[in-house]
Design a protein around this motif. Sequence first.
Motif, short mmCIF file in Angstrom:
data_model
loop_
_atom_site.label_atom_id
_atom_site.label_comp_id
_atom_site.label_asym_id
_atom_site.label_seq_id
_atom_site.Cartn_x
_atom_site.Cartn_y
_atom_site.Cartn_z
N TYR A 103 0.80 -1.21 0.00
CA TYR A 103 0.00 0.00 0.00
C TYR A 103 0.84 1.27 0.00
N ALA A 104 2.13 1.15 -0.30
CA ALA A 104 3.01 2.31 -0.24
C ALA A 104 2.61 3.38 -1.24
N GLU A 105 2.19 2.99 -2.44
CA GLU A 105 1.91 3.96 -3.49
C GLU A 105 0.72 4.84 -3.14
N MET A 106 -0.23 4.32 -2.40
CA MET A 106 -1.42 5.11 -2.06
C MET A 106 -1.26 5.89 -0.77
N SER A 107 -0.15 5.71 -0.08
CA SER A 107 0.02 6.29 1.26
C SER A 107 0.88 7.55 1.21
N ARG A 108 0.48 8.55 1.99
CA ARG A 108 1.25 9.78 2.17
C ARG A 108 1.60 9.86 3.65
N PHE A 109 2.88 10.03 3.94
CA PHE A 109 3.35 10.01 5.32
C PHE A 109 3.81 11.41 5.72
N GLU A 110 3.11 11.99 6.69
CA GLU A 110 3.35 13.37 7.09
C GLU A 110 3.78 13.42 8.56
N LEU A 111 4.96 14.00 8.79
CA LEU A 111 5.48 14.15 10.15
C LEU A 111 5.12 15.53 10.68
N GLY A 112 4.44 15.57 11.83
CA GLY A 112 4.10 16.85 12.42
C GLY A 112 2.69 16.85 12.98
N ASP A 113 2.20 18.05 13.26
CA ASP A 113 0.87 18.25 13.84
C ASP A 113 -0.19 18.06 12.76
N ALA A 114 -1.07 17.10 12.96
CA ALA A 114 -2.08 16.77 11.95
C ALA A 114 -2.99 17.94 11.63
N ILE A 115 -3.29 18.75 12.63
CA ILE A 115 -4.21 19.88 12.42
C ILE A 115 -3.56 20.93 11.52
N ASP A 116 -2.25 21.08 11.61
CA ASP A 116 -1.55 21.95 10.67
C ASP A 116 -1.46 21.31 9.29
N ILE A 117 -1.20 20.01 9.28
CA ILE A 117 -0.99 19.31 8.01
C ILE A 117 -2.24 19.30 7.16
N VAL A 118 -3.42 19.10 7.77
CA VAL A 118 -4.64 18.97 6.98
C VAL A 118 -4.96 20.24 6.21
N THR A 119 -4.48 21.38 6.70
CA THR A 119 -4.74 22.63 5.98
C THR A 119 -4.01 22.67 4.64
N ASP A 120 -2.98 21.85 4.47
CA ASP A 120 -2.23 21.83 3.22
C ASP A 120 -2.86 20.91 2.17
N TYR A 121 -3.92 20.21 2.54
CA TYR A 121 -4.58 19.27 1.64
C TYR A 121 -5.95 19.78 1.23
N ASP A 122 -6.25 19.63 -0.05
CA ASP A 122 -7.59 19.89 -0.53
C ASP A 122 -8.44 18.65 -0.33
N GLY A 123 -9.74 18.83 -0.16
CA GLY A 123 -10.65 17.70 -0.07
C GLY A 123 -10.97 17.18 -1.45
N PRO A 124 -11.89 16.23 -1.54
CA PRO A 124 -12.60 15.67 -0.39
C PRO A 124 -11.86 14.49 0.25
N PHE A 125 -12.17 14.25 1.53
CA PHE A 125 -11.76 13.04 2.22
C PHE A 125 -13.03 12.29 2.59
N ASP A 126 -13.18 11.09 2.06
CA ASP A 126 -14.40 10.31 2.27
C ASP A 126 -14.49 9.76 3.68
N VAL A 127 -13.35 9.47 4.27
CA VAL A 127 -13.29 8.99 5.66
C VAL A 127 -12.18 9.75 6.37
N VAL A 128 -12.47 10.17 7.59
CA VAL A 128 -11.47 10.84 8.44
C VAL A 128 -11.45 10.11 9.77
N LEU A 129 -10.26 9.82 10.27
CA LEU A 129 -10.10 9.24 11.60
C LEU A 129 -9.47 10.28 12.51
N ILE A 130 -10.13 10.58 13.62
CA ILE A 130 -9.59 11.49 14.63
C ILE A 130 -9.12 10.66 15.81
N ASP A 131 -7.82 10.67 16.02
CA ASP A 131 -7.22 9.89 17.11
C ASP A 131 -5.95 10.59 17.60
#
Length: 218
Positions: A103-131
């Motif tokens: 599953y490496a090709e479909m995965s994006r690995f981001e180091l840092g604060d998720a709340i900051d990181i999500v602002t750099d991504y456009d939607g849509p996201f069909d599923v979101v996990l908050i943990d």
Amino acid sequence: MTVPDDVETFAAAVGPDPDDVLREMDDRAEETGFPTVGPAVGGWLQQLAGLVDADRVFEFGSGFGYSAYWFARSLPEDGEIVLTEIDADELDDARENLARGGYAEMSRFELGDAIDIVTDYDGPFDVVLIDNEKDRYVEAFEAVREKVPVGGVVVADNMTAGPFDFEEIHRVVMEGGETDNEMARGVADYLGHVRSADDFETTLLPLGEGLAVTRRLA
């Protein structure tokens, strides 16, 4: 409150079969005490992604990739899952685990604060996990809510157990009581927030440590 062990084991047995990589991750969690959602909830994450025909998933907090791996099993080959983690070693382990599963090709690995990181991504996201940090759950939801399409879902972990006991969260949510536990307060605030959010509907899945499943209606 957690589901009795025999019910949890039964739910996992009825659900999708884990592969060797997932079994190794389960062994690691058991040996080290690392908090994963476990196979019963993992099967539900895979099912939810399939039910909404998900193409893209975003995770606020990914650890060594356990929940992401379950999600990835339901995504199409051209799908995308964004993993976020503040621990570089855990993120490296997640990268290795997802690669071993293909599953490496479909995965994006981001180091840092998720709340900051999500602002750099456009939607849509069909599923979101908050943990992530429980006292930041509301902040995480607000950061991503407009990127969730109609029919998409936001899943939040630790609704009935975690860094607090069920009796405490039950008292705060059902009776409006106070608590000195910031994590319990954060979860209670989150449940109140999503229940009152326009165009969203929330239900509780009492497996593992409890999941709030919030679906966008309009």
